[in-house]
Design a protein around this motif. Structure first.
Motif, short mmCIF file in Angstrom:
data_model
loop_
_atom_site.label_atom_id
_atom_site.label_comp_id
_atom_site.label_asym_id
_atom_site.label_seq_id
_atom_site.Cartn_x
_atom_site.Cartn_y
_atom_site.Cartn_z
N MET A 43 1.14 -0.81 0.45
CA MET A 43 -0.06 -0.23 -0.21
C MET A 43 0.72 1.17 -0.08
O MET A 43 0.10 2.42 -0.68
N ILE A 47 1.14 4.06 -2.91
CA ILE A 47 0.88 5.64 -2.48
C ILE A 47 2.15 6.53 -3.21
O ILE A 47 1.43 7.53 -3.45
N SER A 71 4.75 6.84 5.04
CA SER A 71 3.85 7.65 3.33
C SER A 71 4.30 8.45 2.84
O SER A 71 4.56 9.33 1.72
N ASN A 133 -3.83 7.33 5.55
CA ASN A 133 -3.25 5.61 5.30
C ASN A 133 -4.25 5.73 6.70
O ASN A 133 -3.34 5.32 7.59
N VAL A 162 -6.53 9.38 -1.04
CA VAL A 162 -6.65 8.07 -0.84
C VAL A 162 -6.40 7.72 0.15
O VAL A 162 -6.34 8.11 1.79
N SER A 164 -6.97 4.89 3.06
CA SER A 164 -7.12 3.51 3.35
C SER A 164 -7.63 2.95 5.05
O SER A 164 -7.96 3.79 5.40
N ASN A 229 -11.53 1.15 -5.48
CA ASN A 229 -11.40 0.92 -4.36
C ASN A 229 -9.94 -0.39 -5.49
O ASN A 229 -10.26 -0.99 -5.84
N SER A 238 -7.55 -0.27 1.26
CA SER A 238 -7.01 1.55 0.28
C SER A 238 -8.19 1.18 -0.71
O SER A 238 -8.54 1.24 -1.66
#
Length: 243
Positions: A43, A47, A71, A133, A162, A164, A229, A238
């Motif tokens: 993930m 990202i 991130s 996230n 984004v 998650s 998604n 996410s």
């Protein structure tokens, strides 16, 4: 460099308080997140790729609930849009202190500022990428739409959010299967039954889960034109949304 192992819930607590992102959690967070969230590295890597694709010149890239900056660092490493800056915000002083040191240790032309603050009270600058996230799940449910609207109002056309989240399923049988699979994942990564049970109890009052459909509906209602998604493993998902 050795990553400290998460053993916060390895011993029985006579009184179990609510989970908090305090000094103890900050110390072991990299081990905790990788042993608890299936596909976390995938993930974070993606990202960064998404941010590199959607970042617009002379805009801000936000990592909200940045914790130790995984991130944030992915944004820094992948941004090629000129004139951008990155702002990471977290409510935990212990996380913020470590996060700035982490991102400063990596090269990159995009300036990064990490600050301690309340993302509900932040006045957002014009932005083209915003990362949440595993952050929204720790915001009070009645304030989640408000936060997404604040972000949407500051986001440039064509910008990217984004989101998650750990989610729940409306069908109880399916939800329990996914919970059981997640617990198996944690057992496979060395967590004991005591650790799994105590952490779940500690999170009960501070992490209240929505369904994926609820998240998607909020994104559409707050002005995102396309919602996709892109990742799911068990009850961890996410989604990216385009303004």
């Amino acid at each position: 460099m050795t990553v400290p192992r998460d053993a916060i819930y390895a011993q029985p607590y006579s009184e179990l308080g609510d989970f908090a992102f305090d000094e103890k959690v900050a110390e072991v967070f990299p081990d905790m997140i990788n042993r608890s969230v299936p596909g976390y590295a995938t993930m974070v890597h993606t990202i960064g790729r998404l941010a590199g694709r959607f970042a617009q010149p002379d805009s801000v890239l936000y990592d909200l609930g940045c914790s130790l900056g995984a991130s944030t660092l992915a944004l820094k490493q992948n941004n090629k849009a000129p004139g951008c800056s990155i702002i990471g915000i977290d409510s935990s002083a212990a996380m913020v202190e470590r996060c700035q040191a982490h991102v400063d240790a990596f090269r990159g032309d995009t300036p990064v500022h990490i600050e301690q603050g309340d993302i509900l009270q932040t006045k957002y600058k014009p932005c083209s990428v915003v990362i949440l996230n595993f952050t929204l799940q720790f915001i009070a449910p009645e304030k989640r739409q408000q936060l997404l609207q604040q972000i949407s109002d500051a986001m440039l056309p064509g910008g990217l959010l984004v989101l998650s989240e750990k989610v729940r399923e409306p069908e109880t049988v399916c939800d329990q299967v996914l919970v059981d699979l997640h617990h198996d994942f944690k057992r496979d990564n060395g967590y004991s039954e005591l650790e799994i049970s105590q952490k779940r109890a500690a999170l009960e009052n501070v992490m209240r889960l929505d369904t994926l459909q609820q998240h998607q509906q909020r994104l559409q209602e707050t002005g995102f034109s396309q919602v996709q998604n892109w990742y799911r493993c068990f009850n961890f998902t996410s989604t990216f949304a385009i303004k």
